[in-house]
Design a protein around this motif. Structure first.
Motif, PDB file in Angstrom:
ATOM      1  N   ASP A 139       0.848  -1.193   0.000  1.00  0.00           N
ATOM      2  CA  ASP A 139       0.000   0.000   0.000  1.00  0.00           C
ATOM      3  C   ASP A 139       0.891   1.254   0.000  1.00  0.00           C
ATOM      4  N   ALA A 140       1.809   1.272  -0.953  1.00  0.00           N
ATOM      5  CA  ALA A 140       2.847   2.304  -0.990  1.00  0.00           C
ATOM      6  C   ALA A 140       2.345   3.609  -1.600  1.00  0.00           C
ATOM      7  N   ARG A 141       3.183   4.630  -1.549  1.00  0.00           N
ATOM      8  CA  ARG A 141       2.891   5.914  -2.174  1.00  0.00           C
ATOM      9  C   ARG A 141       3.289   5.922  -3.644  1.00  0.00           C
ATOM     10  N   TYR A 142       4.405   5.256  -3.949  1.00  0.00           N
ATOM     11  CA  TYR A 142       4.944   5.297  -5.307  1.00  0.00           C
ATOM     12  C   TYR A 142       5.881   4.115  -5.483  1.00  0.00           C
ATOM     13  N   ALA A 143       5.972   3.627  -6.699  1.00  0.00           N
ATOM     14  CA  ALA A 143       6.966   2.608  -7.041  1.00  0.00           C
ATOM     15  C   ALA A 143       7.588   3.000  -8.371  1.00  0.00           C
ATOM     16  N   TYR A 144       8.854   2.695  -8.506  1.00  0.00           N
ATOM     17  CA  TYR A 144       9.596   3.065  -9.710  1.00  0.00           C
ATOM     18  C   TYR A 144      10.519   1.921 -10.084  1.00  0.00           C
ATOM     19  N   THR A 145      10.526   1.566 -11.372  1.00  0.00           N
ATOM     20  CA  THR A 145      11.429   0.510 -11.819  1.00  0.00           C
ATOM     21  C   THR A 145      12.218   0.952 -13.032  1.00  0.00           C
ATOM     22  N   GLU A 146      13.478   0.603 -13.029  1.00  0.00           N
ATOM     23  CA  GLU A 146      14.372   0.801 -14.176  1.00  0.00           C
ATOM     24  C   GLU A 146      15.405  -0.301 -14.141  1.00  0.00           C
ATOM     25  N   SER A 147      15.792  -0.754 -15.335  1.00  0.00           N
ATOM     26  CA  SER A 147      16.743  -1.853 -15.437  1.00  0.00           C
ATOM     27  C   SER A 147      16.231  -3.046 -14.624  1.00  0.00           C
ATOM     28  N   ASP A 148      17.026  -3.559 -13.674  1.00  0.00           N
ATOM     29  CA  ASP A 148      16.596  -4.718 -12.891  1.00  0.00           C
ATOM     30  C   ASP A 148      16.323  -4.347 -11.442  1.00  0.00           C
ATOM     31  N   GLN A 163      16.302   8.009 -11.531  1.00  0.00           N
ATOM     32  CA  GLN A 163      15.961   8.237 -12.931  1.00  0.00           C
ATOM     33  C   GLN A 163      17.196   8.622 -13.741  1.00  0.00           C
ATOM     34  N   ALA A 164      18.094   9.391 -13.130  1.00  0.00           N
ATOM     35  CA  ALA A 164      19.347   9.715 -13.812  1.00  0.00           C
ATOM     36  C   ALA A 164      20.149   8.443 -14.070  1.00  0.00           C
ATOM     37  N   ASP A 165      20.101   7.506 -13.128  1.00  0.00           N
ATOM     38  CA  ASP A 165      20.778   6.226 -13.311  1.00  0.00           C
ATOM     39  C   ASP A 165      20.142   5.450 -14.455  1.00  0.00           C
ATOM     40  N   ALA A 166      18.814   5.555 -14.585  1.00  0.00           N
ATOM     41  CA  ALA A 166      18.117   4.870 -15.677  1.00  0.00           C
ATOM     42  C   ALA A 166      18.623   5.366 -17.028  1.00  0.00           C
ATOM     43  N   ALA A 167      18.748   6.677 -17.173  1.00  0.00           N
ATOM     44  CA  ALA A 167      19.216   7.255 -18.434  1.00  0.00           C
ATOM     45  C   ALA A 167      20.652   6.840 -18.728  1.00  0.00           C
ATOM     46  N   ARG A 168      21.496   6.859 -17.699  1.00  0.00           N
ATOM     47  CA  ARG A 168      22.900   6.471 -17.866  1.00  0.00           C
ATOM     48  C   ARG A 168      23.008   4.999 -18.278  1.00  0.00           C
ATOM     49  N   CYS A 169      22.257   4.130 -17.578  1.00  0.00           N
ATOM     50  CA  CYS A 169      22.305   2.696 -17.886  1.00  0.00           C
ATOM     51  C   CYS A 169      21.752   2.402 -19.280  1.00  0.00           C
ATOM     52  N   ALA A 170      20.702   3.129 -19.657  1.00  0.00           N
ATOM     53  CA  ALA A 170      20.112   2.901 -20.979  1.00  0.00           C
ATOM     54  C   ALA A 170      21.091   3.267 -22.083  1.00  0.00           C
ATOM     55  N   LEU A 171      21.742   4.409 -21.928  1.00  0.00           N
ATOM     56  CA  LEU A 171      22.708   4.841 -22.933  1.00  0.00           C
ATOM     57  C   LEU A 171      23.870   3.862 -23.023  1.00  0.00           C
ATOM     58  N   ASN A 172      24.410   3.478 -21.869  1.00  0.00           N
ATOM     59  CA  ASN A 172      25.525   2.527 -21.858  1.00  0.00           C
ATOM     60  C   ASN A 172      25.105   1.172 -22.425  1.00  0.00           C
ATOM     61  N   TRP A 219      10.158   4.439 -21.565  1.00  0.00           N
ATOM     62  CA  TRP A 219      10.357   3.510 -20.441  1.00  0.00           C
ATOM     63  C   TRP A 219      11.785   2.997 -20.384  1.00  0.00           C
ATOM     64  N   GLN A 220      12.458   2.945 -21.531  1.00  0.00           N
ATOM     65  CA  GLN A 220      13.850   2.498 -21.527  1.00  0.00           C
ATOM     66  C   GLN A 220      14.772   3.567 -20.943  1.00  0.00           C
ATOM     67  N   ARG A 221      14.492   4.831 -21.254  1.00  0.00           N
ATOM     68  CA  ARG A 221      15.375   5.927 -20.853  1.00  0.00           C
ATOM     69  C   ARG A 221      15.020   6.538 -19.496  1.00  0.00           C
ATOM     70  N   ARG A 222      13.736   6.435 -19.087  1.00  0.00           N
ATOM     71  CA  ARG A 222      13.293   7.135 -17.879  1.00  0.00           C
ATOM     72  C   ARG A 222      12.704   6.222 -16.811  1.00  0.00           C
ATOM     73  N   GLY A 223      12.508   4.947 -17.140  1.00  0.00           N
ATOM     74  CA  GLY A 223      11.905   4.033 -16.187  1.00  0.00           C
ATOM     75  C   GLY A 223      10.383   4.079 -16.222  1.00  0.00           C
TER      76      GLY A 223
END
Length: 251
Positions: free
Chosen positions: A68-77, A140-149, A195-199
């Motif tokens: 019953d959370a406020r927010y969830a975010y996923t990027e990469s694994d 989210q910044a990590d998501a963009a970095r990981c996507a580019l790499n 979704w690939q670049r921002r999660g």
């Protein structure tokens, strides 16, 4: 030895700590896939597989609703789940929360994918909304970095370079260099799916549901809530504003 004494002796050998979440703190539980670099290479397309992305979003939604959370975010694994300062499940015990959430993530992903997968879990805490906003901006910044790499690495691999050679190229490349590398191979990073670049984000949204009152024999409208899975997240200041809005007190 009587049974009660014997049981007490065995229980005294159970080893666990008594850490609890800080009172009044915003908490994020982050789960990460264990050895997912090898796991995804064996079972999914690279650099991004639509099926894998959907599985991670479904796992995030399950964690979000179970807690019953406020927010969830996923990027990469990885998946980050934001808990309200008033959250009190399991008495706020850290050991219980990290073990249960890792179990939920592992079971959900495995059940949906049909392939055994394992997640671990950790705790992040912040004392203000600003801390929460900074945390999710960081992820989210990590998501963009990981996507580019990831796109660059697998573009080079598919172009014939070895894992070591591809890694060496990226180690000496700037962000601009990486974008140029992709462009030279016909890929415009800015036009890849968001979704690939921002999660992907998950939060509660309200909706109106019309039902029927058999006593009064009339249609009645009721406001309900449901989990919204958003694959087109904003970025930078707009994303920070969204996170801040999601931390506002609920009625």
């Amino acid at each position: 030895m009587d049974a009660d004494r014997f049981e007490a002796m065995q229980r005294s050998r159970e080893w666990f700590h008594s850490l609890v979440l800080l009172p009044g703190a915003w908490t994020v539980i982050r789960v990460d896939g264990r050895s997912f670099s090898r796991f995804t290479e064996e079972h999914f397309d690279k650099p991004f597989d639509e099926r894998f992305g959907a599985l991670m979003a479904e796992t995030a939604q399950t964690l979000f609703t179970e807690l019953d959370a406020r927010y969830a975010y996923t990027e990469s694994d990885e998946i980050s789940v934001l808990l309200d300062p008033s959250f009190d499940m399991f008495g706020r015990e850290v050991e219980k929360l990290v073990s249960v959430t890792a179990g939920i993530a592992s079971a959900t992903f495995t059940h949906r994918a049909g392939i055994p997968a394992h997640f671990d879990s950790r705790i992040w805490m912040g004392t203000s909304v600003g801390d929460v906003v900074d945390y999710f901006s960081w992820r989210q910044a990590d998501a963009a970095r990981c996507a580019l790499n990831g796109w660059c690495y697998w573009t080079l691999r598919k172009d014939g370079k070895s894992a070591r050679a591809a890694t060496q190229v990226l180690a000496r490349s700037s962000k601009a260099d990486k974008n140029e590398l992709l462009f030279a191979h016909g890929v415009n990073f800015a036009e890849l799916p968001a979704w690939q670049r921002r999660g992907v984000g998950v939060w509660w949204e309200s909706f109106e549901r019309v039902g029927y009152d058999p006593v009064r024999e009339v249609e009645v409208a009721a406001v309900r809530r449901r989990a919204r899975v958003e694959r087109e997240l904003p970025m930078k200041e707009e994303y920070r504003a969204l996170i801040a809005a999601l931390t506002e007190p609920t009625s």
